[in-house]
Design an enzyme around this catalytic site. Structure first.
Site, PDB file in Angstrom:
ATOM      1  N   ASP A  17       7.521  97.247  36.101  1.00  0.00           N
ATOM      2  CA  ASP A  17       7.376  96.758  34.618  1.00  0.00           C
ATOM      3  C   ASP A  17       5.910  97.121  34.252  1.00  0.00           C
ATOM      4  OD1 ASP A  17       7.736  96.121  32.086  1.00  0.00           O
ATOM      5  OD2 ASP A  17       8.338  94.293  32.338  1.00  0.00           O
ATOM      6  N   ASP A 107       9.247 101.573  29.669  1.00  0.00           N
ATOM      7  CA  ASP A 107       7.770 101.144  30.491  1.00  0.00           C
ATOM      8  C   ASP A 107       8.559 100.273  31.623  1.00  0.00           C
ATOM      9  OD1 ASP A 107       8.996  99.032  28.798  1.00  0.00           O
ATOM     10  OD2 ASP A 107       7.025  98.125  28.400  1.00  0.00           O
ATOM     11  N   GLU A 108       9.807 100.537  31.944  1.00  0.00           N
ATOM     12  CA  GLU A 108      10.278  99.546  33.001  1.00  0.00           C
ATOM     13  C   GLU A 108      11.365 100.318  33.797  1.00  0.00           C
ATOM     14  OE1 GLU A 108      12.165  95.845  32.341  1.00  0.00           O
ATOM     15  OE2 GLU A 108      12.199  96.295  30.224  1.00  0.00           O
TER      16      GLU A 108
END
Length: 402
Positions: A17, A107-108
């Site tokens: 993350d 983003d993860e």
């Protein structure tokens, strides 16, 4: 395609993350912002650096409230092209690390590194190299959690932030999980947390001791069983790769200034134009249009409508979206609107459309293709709708994938 592997005793699931993604990209690209409290987005906070979070700034907090908490904050406009470029670079590293990657948002992602021990080392060694590569090649901080289940890996990354690495060693799951506050569990929001607090439940351990039957009576059968299973570290889901998105969407923060009906309609039109092109580029069709609104009093409203047949036609999506907006306009005039979002859901592949005989000439699809080609060649603003002339609509925030 779904890839599964046999149950292993080792902790081999990684949750990677990026830390304060949008704000970190801004600090990476502008060294003058490093070490300063940074807020991305003016009307609504889209992201905040850890320096700003230390003052209590959170997403999606209204910009005015965030600036009151942190008067020294530097507010920057979002640059979504830069964020997409950074996300693509990070995901290239993910896919180079493991063949089994499940993206959760820009983003993860989850990575399954089971079976890579002989060629890549232990999960901790793999995660250490992954973090080093993201820092060196993309210039961003990233936190990685490692556990036997997706849920625990995600909790581990949250606890390990910022810029950390945390492994939940196999066999120690309950020792790690039970002291944590109940809000760490998926499905526990402010309302559920308040209900649990009224029952004397503040930690995950308290919740597990309350028992499944008690939780079902307090919260309802589905929620009670779900939370009890998580409190006992039960999560049978596998890391999946190759999943098709179930929806695409976009939203635009409007701020708290007064807005005319024409302003709001123009914002919706701009969003529909972009989503229509994204839909055709992905060779998908949608069945349902969902309108989401947030009001000045922080209340929310959702409206949706489905087509008889799936489509990728901008004119058809536009007609439905405008109809939903017309229905909601009395609420907007009464309560004000700070955010407008649109999602296209129930997606399917384009070749699933049932063709019909052309009894009547309809060139809507050809027009969409021509406009897409013009924008690809000459830029997004090469051709636009009259309602958008003189308006700027570049600040819409992409919604997280389902």
């Amino acid at each position: 395609m779904r890839i599964e592997r046999k149950e292993r005793a080792d902790a081999t699931i990684l949750h990677a993350d990026l830390d304060s993604f949008y704000a970190s990209v801004e600090q990476r690209d502008n060294p003058a912002l490093r070490g300063l409290p940074v807020i991305v987005g003016g009307g609504v906070v889209l992201a905040a650096s850890y320096e700003a979070k230390a003052f209590g700034v959170r997403t999606p907090m209204p910009g005015r409230e965030a600036r009151a908490l942190c008067p020294r904050a530097v507010v920057v406009r979002p640059r979504f092209e830069a964020y997409v470029e950074a996300s693509n670079a990070v995901f290239d590293i993910f896919r180079d690390t493991s063949p089994i990657v499940e993206g959760i948002s820009v983003d993860e992602a989850f990575l399954d590194v089971g079976g890579l021990a002989r060629i890549s080392g232990s999960p901790v060694e793999i995660a250490t190299r992954l973090r080093a590569r993201v820092a060196a090649e993309v210039g961003l901080p990233i936190t990685v959690g490692i556990a036997r289940t997706k849920f625990l890996a995600k909790v581990a990354s949250a606890v390990g932030k910022p810029d950390g690495l945390l492994e939940v060693v196999a066999g120690t799951e309950l020792d790690f999980l039970h002291p944590l506050p109940v809000r760490r569990l998926w499905g526990v929001g402010a309302i559920t947390e308040a209900k649990l607090a009224d029952a004397g439940i503040s930690t995950v351990g308290d919740l597990s001791r309350f028992g499944e039957h008690g939780l079902c009576s307090l919260l309802g059968g589905g929620v009670g069983r779900h939370l009890y299973a998580l409190s006992m570290a039960r999560d049978p889901r596998r890391v999946e790769t190759g999943r098709r998105r179930r929806s695409i969407g976009s939203q635009r923060a409007l701020g708290r200034r007064p807005k005319s009906d024409a302003d709001i309609e123009a914002t919706l039109v701009a969003i529909v134009d972009r989503l229509g092109k994204r839909l055709r580029t992905a060779e998908r069709v949608c069945r349902t249009v969902v309108l989401r609104l947030r009001f000045d009093d922080f209340g929310r409203a959702t409206r949706s409508r489905s087509f008889l047949e799936s489509t990728d036609r901008t004119d058809m999506i536009m007609a439905v979206a405008r109809g939903l907006l017309d229905d909601a306009m009395p609420l907007i005039r009464d309560r004000g609107c700070t955010l407008i979002g649109l999602s296209l859901t129930n997606l399917d592949d384009h070749d699933s459309i049932q063709l019909t005989l052309p009894f009547e000439a309809d060139h809507g699809a050809e027009l969409d293709i021509a406009m897409d080609q013009l924008r690809d060649r000459f830029g997004r603003d090469a051709v636009t709708r009259a309602v958008l002339v003189g308006r700027h609509h570049g600040d819409d925030a992409p919604m997280l994938p389902d």
